[in-house]
Design a protein around this motif. Sequence first.
Motif, short mmCIF file in Angstrom:
data_model
loop_
_atom_site.label_atom_id
_atom_site.label_comp_id
_atom_site.label_asym_id
_atom_site.label_seq_id
_atom_site.Cartn_x
_atom_site.Cartn_y
_atom_site.Cartn_z
N ALA A 360 28.68 52.25 49.59
CA ALA A 360 29.83 52.43 50.47
C ALA A 360 29.63 51.63 51.74
CB ALA A 360 30.01 53.91 50.82
N LEU A 361 30.69 50.95 52.15
CA LEU A 361 30.71 50.18 53.39
C LEU A 361 31.65 50.92 54.34
CD1 LEU A 361 29.20 47.56 54.02
CD2 LEU A 361 31.26 46.29 53.46
N VAL A 362 31.12 51.48 55.41
CA VAL A 362 31.92 52.30 56.30
C VAL A 362 31.87 51.75 57.72
CG1 VAL A 362 31.49 54.35 54.90
CG2 VAL A 362 30.04 53.91 56.88
N GLY A 363 32.86 52.13 58.51
CA GLY A 363 32.92 51.68 59.90
C GLY A 363 34.33 51.77 60.43
N TYR A 523 30.21 49.90 41.87
CA TYR A 523 31.29 50.02 42.84
C TYR A 523 30.85 49.56 44.23
CZ TYR A 523 33.68 53.20 39.54
OH TYR A 523 34.29 53.75 38.44
N LEU A 524 31.72 48.78 44.89
CA LEU A 524 31.63 48.56 46.34
C LEU A 524 32.80 49.33 46.93
CD1 LEU A 524 30.52 47.29 48.90
CD2 LEU A 524 31.89 45.25 48.42
N PHE A 525 32.49 50.39 47.65
CA PHE A 525 33.51 51.35 48.10
C PHE A 525 33.72 51.17 49.61
CE2 PHE A 525 35.58 55.39 48.73
CZ PHE A 525 36.12 55.71 47.48
N ILE A 526 34.87 50.62 49.98
CA ILE A 526 35.21 50.40 51.39
C ILE A 526 36.04 51.59 51.86
CG2 ILE A 526 36.22 48.81 53.06
CD1 ILE A 526 34.12 47.48 51.32
#
Length: 582
Positions: A360-363, A523-526
């Motif tokens: 997961a890519l969060v921000g 998965y790349l989860f944005i």
Amino acid sequence: MTKEQIMSIPTVADETSAPLLEIRDLQVGFKTQRGFVPAVKGVNITLGAGQTLAIVGESGSGKSTTAQAIINLLPGAGKVTGGQILFEGRDLTKISASEMEQVRGGQIGYVPQDPMSNLNPVWNIGFQVEEAIRANSNLTGKAARARTVEVLQEAGLADAADRLKQYPHQFSGGMRQRVLIGIGLSARPKLLIADEPTSALDVTVQRTILDHLATLTRDYGTSVLFITHDLGLAVERAEQLVVMYKGQVVEAGNAREILANPLHPYTQRLVAAAPSLASRRIQSARRPETTDHMAISDIGASDDTLIARADKREAGVHPDLITVDHLSKIYNIRQRGFGKTELRAVDDVSFSIAKGTTTALVGESGSGKSTVAKLVLQLETISSGSITFDGADVAALKGADLLAFRRRVQPVFQDPYGSLDPVYSVGNTIAEPLMAHKIGDKKSRQARVRELLDQVALPASTINRYPNELSGGQRQRIAVARALALKPDVIVLDEAVSALDVLVQGQILTLLTDLQAELGLTYLFITHDLAVVRLVADNVCVMQKGRIVETAPTDDVFDNPQDQYTQRLLEAIPGAHFAFAR
């Protein structure tokens, strides 16, 4: 307590004063080819001056229709067929169109849900906000322009003065939502109706917006009517709560009391489905529970490949499928005249994604996470650094190699409404990637479409339907099916569940988990929703201003965050410390 008793619970404001808004036995219906369809069936809501009330419920429950009926913004086929909507004692269902124009905007502000379709793409942002200010006040010229900058700053757009000449497509989804919030608040209304006002915003900006709304409620006596699927937001920001199901109010009263001890079975389902910081990763029903060979064989999974995969997963042996190394992306932004300035959207980012796992890519909005997704998908060119996919440098891929890469890496976008072509049937939408890559003949494509519909738990009859005939959750399932059509190795999910209510969101997340277990997907989860991250991610990368400030396994990030920015993100989650009924 019976359903009828629950429905009779009033959302009473201050009994010593007249309510600002009182809805009595409201009934709304829509004229369709199949006849008149009731959408709201006898709703009663009371809201006092300076109070905040949240309406929650799944898609199609009638919450947005109720809000639109208040200011006579129902779609053309919609009509109020019964009941009263009393605003300061005046029945809004009986006033003329010109009188409603005076109420709408000036006394009752409205923030619609979809920021892209509610902003005109051919007008710049400054013109659109200033137009609303001129329509609802006596301000003109420089005073109107100064007020435009002020309301955008109040809505959380710090560099508002520099962005007035920009157009909606130059703003992120969160920034567009802030523009709509600024327009809704521009006339200092007595009542603000906010339909999913923060669904496109990250938690820190969301808190800024909601803090501002709370200030208005306190300082100006502004009442707020929230339409939301975020139960954390409801419990943290609303004094009163109304739960709607199939056009009716099934439970109403104090927000904290209802969410801590829901009485109606539907409310109990909603609360149970809401993700929180106490959640743990979803376990797939299709995932073997053990790596013992005999146990796996007993459940019909005797295939050696599946057994080896299970052993690797349990042992933590995952070869990296994607490696991002010192990645940067620089945009040249035009200034006034012929000047340009550089915007470093992604700055020296490095991470890797192991095969069969979820990162997961969060921000915050504008942190660069969606730009990273576009770079991984090769929808943007890389300024510096590299992205390696299965050992190959993706920036060097051309022609047939690039086409093969696109078959193996597929996207699912945020908006289930805008990402599907309205003139394509569901069958044609799912088959389109197969046709583009010249896979199979018509008969085999149809068979593949039916197989995909079954995989995403949709009936075969859906194949001939169109997007406008489907709910948001069904549309997102179609988007997932389309991404799966080419049997990819990687799916990039950019805010894929942020627009969905909690029940549908839970279904989609469980679907994604099951598909990952069954097909070995990566998965790349944005996302900006950290509670959702806890449910689906193996690893988390936290981005701030284009850089990764923290990366670690999911449990480590949530249980022991190292960076102050990560700590702020977790602290800003609405209702993070509230004990929901389970």
